[in-house]
Design a protein around this motif. Structure first.
Motif, PDB file in Angstrom:
ATOM      1  N   ASP A 145       0.796  -1.222   0.000  1.00  0.00           N
ATOM      2  CA  ASP A 145       0.000   0.000   0.000  1.00  0.00           C
ATOM      3  C   ASP A 145       0.830   1.274   0.000  1.00  0.00           C
ATOM      4  O   ASP A 145       0.658   2.149  -0.837  1.00  0.00           O
ATOM      5  CB  ASP A 145      -0.912   0.019   1.239  1.00  0.00           C
ATOM      6  N   TYR A 146       1.691   1.389   0.971  1.00  0.00           N
ATOM      7  CA  TYR A 146       2.496   2.598   1.109  1.00  0.00           C
ATOM      8  C   TYR A 146       3.920   2.299   0.663  1.00  0.00           C
ATOM      9  O   TYR A 146       4.508   1.305   1.082  1.00  0.00           O
ATOM     10  CB  TYR A 146       2.518   3.092   2.564  1.00  0.00           C
ATOM     11  N   TRP A 147       4.449   3.197  -0.151  1.00  0.00           N
ATOM     12  CA  TRP A 147       5.801   3.045  -0.677  1.00  0.00           C
ATOM     13  C   TRP A 147       6.654   4.238  -0.282  1.00  0.00           C
ATOM     14  O   TRP A 147       6.185   5.385  -0.354  1.00  0.00           O
ATOM     15  CB  TRP A 147       5.772   2.953  -2.205  1.00  0.00           C
ATOM     16  N   GLY A 148       7.862   3.972   0.104  1.00  0.00           N
ATOM     17  CA  GLY A 148       8.798   5.052   0.321  1.00  0.00           C
ATOM     18  C   GLY A 148       9.332   5.550  -1.012  1.00  0.00           C
ATOM     19  O   GLY A 148       9.143   4.920  -2.050  1.00  0.00           O
ATOM     20  N   PRO A 149      10.011   6.679  -1.019  1.00  0.00           N
ATOM     21  CA  PRO A 149      10.504   7.286  -2.268  1.00  0.00           C
ATOM     22  C   PRO A 149      11.714   6.569  -2.854  1.00  0.00           C
ATOM     23  O   PRO A 149      12.104   6.870  -3.987  1.00  0.00           O
ATOM     24  CB  PRO A 149      10.868   8.705  -1.850  1.00  0.00           C
ATOM     25  N   GLY A 150      12.315   5.654  -2.102  1.00  0.00           N
ATOM     26  CA  GLY A 150      13.501   4.963  -2.591  1.00  0.00           C
ATOM     27  C   GLY A 150      14.769   5.647  -2.137  1.00  0.00           C
ATOM     28  O   GLY A 150      14.810   6.867  -1.942  1.00  0.00           O
ATOM     29  N   THR A 151      15.795   4.850  -1.962  1.00  0.00           N
ATOM     30  CA  THR A 151      17.089   5.387  -1.552  1.00  0.00           C
ATOM     31  C   THR A 151      18.182   4.699  -2.345  1.00  0.00           C
ATOM     32  O   THR A 151      18.110   3.495  -2.606  1.00  0.00           O
ATOM     33  CB  THR A 151      17.292   5.210  -0.031  1.00  0.00           C
ATOM     34  N   GLN A 152      19.180   5.464  -2.731  1.00  0.00           N
ATOM     35  CA  GLN A 152      20.244   4.938  -3.563  1.00  0.00           C
ATOM     36  C   GLN A 152      21.288   4.214  -2.717  1.00  0.00           C
ATOM     37  O   GLN A 152      21.763   4.748  -1.719  1.00  0.00           O
ATOM     38  CB  GLN A 152      20.919   6.069  -4.334  1.00  0.00           C
ATOM     39  N   VAL A 153      21.631   3.013  -3.136  1.00  0.00           N
ATOM     40  CA  VAL A 153      22.763   2.288  -2.568  1.00  0.00           C
ATOM     41  C   VAL A 153      23.752   2.058  -3.706  1.00  0.00           C
ATOM     42  O   VAL A 153      23.395   1.502  -4.744  1.00  0.00           O
ATOM     43  CB  VAL A 153      22.335   0.944  -1.948  1.00  0.00           C
TER      44      VAL A 153
END
Length: 122
Positions: A110-118
């Protein structure tokens, strides 16, 4: 306001990195939390999922022996612990919540974070 986000970073080849998923506006402890990643030029793939009770499921081949999911519900945080990192682990990582069980169906999150670069460098 509901927000979900994860913290990423840089790592060296063969190194380790822990990234966290936290939330505001709701309790993560009520949800299963899935981890996903999108590598350059590839589609989004699901790494695994951790249920509210801490039971884990790993879906992506080749990560079970290197990646571990954990959570601390009273701190409203879920962790993705990554070891023996390789260049192919370079990706944008996402966490997302599912109301009920863990699932490989990304549409049920349902809820997604914006994403983070690794980024894993040699």
């Amino acid at each position: 306001q509901v927000q979900l986000w994860a913290g990423g970073g840089l790592a060296q080849d063969g190194g380790s990195l822990n990234i966290s998923c936290t939330a505001s506006g709701f309790s993560l402890g009520s949800y299963s939390v899935g981890w996903f990643r999108t590598a350059p030029g590839k589609g989004r793939r699901q790494i695994g999922c951790i249920r509210a009770n801490g039971r884990t499921h790993y879906y992506e081949r080749g990560v079970k022996d290197r990646f571990t999911l954990s959570r601390v519900n009273d701190q409203n945080i879920v962790w993705l612990h990554m070891t023996d990192l390789r260049s192919e682990d370079t990706a944008v990582y996402y966490c997302a919540t599912a109301q009920l069980r863990c699932t490989e169906n990304q549409g049920e999150y349902d809820y997604w974070g914006p994403g983070t670069q690794v980024t894993v460098s040699a």
